[in-house]
Design a protein around this motif. Structure first.
Motif, mmCIF file in Angstrom:
data_model
loop_
_atom_site.group_PDB
_atom_site.id
_atom_site.type_symbol
_atom_site.label_atom_id
_atom_site.label_comp_id
_atom_site.label_asym_id
_atom_site.label_seq_id
_atom_site.Cartn_x
_atom_site.Cartn_y
_atom_site.Cartn_z
ATOM 1 N N PRO A 82 -1.594 5.496 14.319
ATOM 2 C CA PRO A 82 -0.183 5.606 14.730
ATOM 3 C C PRO A 82 0.691 4.538 14.069
ATOM 4 O O PRO A 82 1.913 4.688 14.027
ATOM 5 N N ALA A 83 0.065 3.498 13.538
ATOM 6 C CA ALA A 83 0.853 2.475 12.824
ATOM 7 C C ALA A 83 1.636 3.108 11.682
ATOM 8 O O ALA A 83 2.697 2.610 11.309
ATOM 9 N N TRP A 84 1.126 4.191 11.128
ATOM 10 C CA TRP A 84 1.778 4.790 9.944
ATOM 11 C C TRP A 84 2.756 5.900 10.308
ATOM 12 O O TRP A 84 3.392 6.481 9.424
ATOM 13 N N ASP A 85 2.867 6.256 11.578
ATOM 14 C CA ASP A 85 3.685 7.426 11.943
ATOM 15 C C ASP A 85 5.118 7.320 11.411
ATOM 16 O O ASP A 85 5.617 8.260 10.799
ATOM 17 N N THR A 86 5.767 6.207 11.682
ATOM 18 C CA THR A 86 7.186 6.100 11.327
ATOM 19 C C THR A 86 7.392 6.143 9.814
ATOM 20 O O THR A 86 8.175 6.968 9.328
ATOM 21 N N PRO A 87 6.704 5.306 9.043
ATOM 22 C CA PRO A 87 6.932 5.399 7.595
ATOM 23 C C PRO A 87 6.481 6.728 6.997
ATOM 24 O O PRO A 87 7.095 7.223 6.048
ATOM 25 N N SER A 97 0.849 -1.192 0.000
ATOM 26 C CA SER A 97 0.000 0.000 0.000
ATOM 27 C C SER A 97 0.883 1.240 0.000
ATOM 28 O O SER A 97 1.962 1.240 0.579
ATOM 29 N N TYR A 98 0.401 2.303 -0.649
ATOM 30 C CA TYR A 98 1.233 3.483 -0.887
ATOM 31 C C TYR A 98 0.772 4.737 -0.180
ATOM 32 O O TYR A 98 1.301 5.812 -0.448
ATOM 33 N N HIS A 99 -0.241 4.644 0.629
ATOM 34 C CA HIS A 99 -0.717 5.867 1.283
ATOM 35 C C HIS A 99 -1.509 5.496 2.536
ATOM 36 O O HIS A 99 -2.307 4.544 2.480
ATOM 37 N N PRO A 100 -1.322 6.235 3.631
ATOM 38 C CA PRO A 100 -2.164 5.955 4.805
ATOM 39 C C PRO A 100 -3.652 6.043 4.483
ATOM 40 O O PRO A 100 -4.454 5.310 5.071
ATOM 41 N N ILE A 110 7.202 2.590 -11.399
ATOM 42 C CA ILE A 110 7.936 3.592 -10.618
ATOM 43 C C ILE A 110 7.396 3.630 -9.189
ATOM 44 O O ILE A 110 8.159 3.615 -8.219
ATOM 45 N N ILE A 111 6.095 3.648 -9.085
ATOM 46 C CA ILE A 111 5.511 3.757 -7.744
ATOM 47 C C ILE A 111 5.852 2.514 -6.915
ATOM 48 O O ILE A 111 6.220 2.608 -5.747
ATOM 49 N N TYR A 112 5.768 1.372 -7.539
ATOM 50 C CA TYR A 112 6.059 0.113 -6.832
ATOM 51 C C TYR A 112 7.472 0.120 -6.230
ATOM 52 O O TYR A 112 7.695 -0.309 -5.111
ATOM 53 N N ASN A 113 8.408 0.643 -7.016
ATOM 54 C CA ASN A 113 9.802 0.596 -6.567
ATOM 55 C C ASN A 113 10.245 1.829 -5.796
ATOM 56 O O ASN A 113 11.128 1.744 -4.955
ATOM 57 N N GLU A 114 9.651 2.961 -6.106
ATOM 58 C CA GLU A 114 10.240 4.195 -5.578
ATOM 59 C C GLU A 114 9.354 5.010 -4.658
ATOM 60 O O GLU A 114 9.808 6.014 -4.108
ATOM 61 N N CYS A 115 8.131 4.646 -4.514
ATOM 62 C CA CYS A 115 7.262 5.448 -3.640
ATOM 63 C C CYS A 115 7.923 5.531 -2.256
ATOM 64 O O CYS A 115 8.325 4.512 -1.698
ATOM 65 N N PRO A 116 8.050 6.728 -1.704
ATOM 66 C CA PRO A 116 8.740 6.841 -0.408
ATOM 67 C C PRO A 116 7.952 6.222 0.754
ATOM 68 O O PRO A 116 8.487 6.088 1.852
ATOM 69 N N TYR A 117 6.708 5.861 0.497
ATOM 70 C CA TYR A 117 5.900 5.206 1.531
ATOM 71 C C TYR A 117 5.398 3.886 0.943
ATOM 72 O O TYR A 117 4.615 3.885 -0.008
ATOM 73 N N ARG A 118 5.884 2.781 1.476
ATOM 74 C CA ARG A 118 5.449 1.454 0.989
ATOM 75 C C ARG A 118 5.299 0.553 2.211
ATOM 76 O O ARG A 118 6.297 0.266 2.885
#
Ligand code: GLC
Length: 419
Positions: free
Chosen positions: A165-170, A153-156, A219-227
């Motif tokens: 809060p599970a998503w805070d760190t990423p 998944s790519y977005h909270p 691109i999104i699969y490999n480079e999205c800064p949130y995965r």
């Protein structure tokens, strides 16, 4: 006692013709998992309208099979932020560029089984089946390219548990957007019930990232800064795929049924690496940092709903939930009250959502924990008794939070509590 007439009135008031807004004002368009749950509510008193809810959402399905999390159709684009221009998805019906927990096949199977008007149900299914199959294929092909069994998944916002809060760190690793913007949510709801600005800046960075990269899946699969591997999505997808297999067999989609069975097995084989015996739940996983996200939220026990837990794991989670219900006056708190990040009234950091309770109760029953399921049911009624059909409920006071007259809350009351 559930006030059935009042619950129906909420759906009728939020009906915009073919789709139901989650609530007037704050959410003026169609949201995917809201619509699926809301369709179940409609089914209890207007079957044709229930099927229309499904058709509308799938009318916005992308060519690659994705069902977007927001369909910006009807409504005034200016009234919501981030609206269609910010997402920039360029689809026939403007939409967001991410999905949401894929509860559709589960809802549609329930609808098909309960519908009285058989002819209508069959014609609706004939139309929906290829769309549902394409949607599930999209999850497995686009979001699990390496066939790990665990979609990413790519977005909270994709989790539907936006501010957990599970998503805070990423999320904090994601850069902030640099442009100025005006939020609309704060015009409807108190600031202390909504996400903070540093989170919002990053939510928007991700929205920009997809657009900047032309929504290119590679691109999104490999480079999205949130995965992340979102255990809630994985669990909901697993149950939905099982439901889809049943529907496929009934409607003659045998090749798809077989393909989906393969995916079910693959996910089942992969799930144990997310199990934490010490915490008695399955954790989300940060794919960028390559580490589990150790926060106990209602998402982390949803594998009960997905039928993914082994017998001992289910027993552990049932026990955990039994204690969890006692840990706050109203239950089930979306973040475990023992967490330092628990906030009983802030978005997904503690409050209670009725549709999540419903899923937990269903999962508990499947594993034979009727006593705990009954407690979840009772706790859910207590929220409605205290405050009516709000978006979510304060885990300490039971006060209604977020938007009022909320569609999925009324729908869960109609479909489950009033049943
Ligand atoms: C919020 C919730 C999400 C829901 C939407 C509309 O964004 O976090 O789960 O779908 O509101 O109700």
């Amino acid at each position: 006692m559930i006030d059935v007439e009042a619950a129906r009135k909420v759906l009728r008031a939020n009906d915009r013709g073919g789709h139901t807004v989650p609530t007037d004002g704050l959410y003026p368009f169609a949201w995917s998992w809201d619509s699926a749950i809301t369709a179940l509510g409609w089914l209890t008193f207007d079957e044709a309208r229930a099927w229309d809810e499904c058709h509308t959402m799938f009318s916005g399905q992308w060519d690659n099979g994705m069902v977007p999390h927001i369909l910006f159709h009807g409504g005034n684009a200016e009234s919501y932020f981030p609206g269609p221009d910010v997402w920039g998805s360029n689809t026939a019906i403007p939409s967001s560029a991410i999905s949401q927990p894929p509860v559709w096949a589960t809802a549609i199977r329930m609808m098909a089984e309960r519908a009285q008007d058989r002819a209508l149900a069959e014609s609706a299914l004939a139309k929906l089946m290829p769309q549902l199959i394409a949607y599930h294929d999209w999850w497995y092909n686009d979001r699990d390219r390496a066939d790990t069994g665990l979609v990413r998944s790519y977005h909270p916002w994709e989790s539907g548990m936006d501010n957990s809060p599970a998503w805070d760190t990423p999320l904090m690793r994601v850069p902030e957007v640099e442009w100025e913007y005006q939020r609309r949510d704060l015009g409807h709801v108190d600031q202390d019930q909504r996400p903070h600005k540093p989170e919002y800046d990053r939510y928007l960075y991700l929205v920009d990232f997809y657009k900047k990269n032309g929504f290119d899946s590679d691109i999104i699969y490999n480079e999205c800064p949130y995965r992340v591997v979102d255990i809630g999505i994985v669990a909901i997808l697993q149950r939905a795929t099982k439901d889809l297999v049943v529907l496929c067999r009934q409607t003659g989609h045998h090749a798809a049924a077989e393909r989906m069975e393969g995916e079910i097995d693959r996910t089942q084989s992969a799930i144990d690496k997310l199990w934490s015996p010490g915490h008695r739940c399955f954790f989300n996983y940060d794919l960028v940092a390559d580490e589990p996200l150790e926060e106990v939220t209602t998402g982390t026990v949803l594998p009960l709903f997905g039928g993914l837990a082994g017998e001992q794991q289910a027993a552990d989670m049932a026990k955990l939930l039994d204690e969890w219900i006692d840990a706050s006056p109203f239950a089930v708190a979306s973040t475990h009250p023992s967490s330092p990040r628990y906030e009983p009234q802030r978005y997904w950091r503690g409050p209670i959502w009725l549709h999540i309770n419903w899923m937990l109760a269903l999962g508990l029953r499947d594993y034979g924990y009727d006593d705990v399921a009954d407690r979840v049911n009772g706790a859910t009624r207590a929220c409605v008794d205290a405050s009516g059909f709000f978006e979510y409920f304060d885990a300490e006071s039971g006060a209604g939070c977020g938007g009022g007259d909320f569609s999925w809350t009324a729908a869960v009351a109609l479909y489950w509590l009033a049943d």
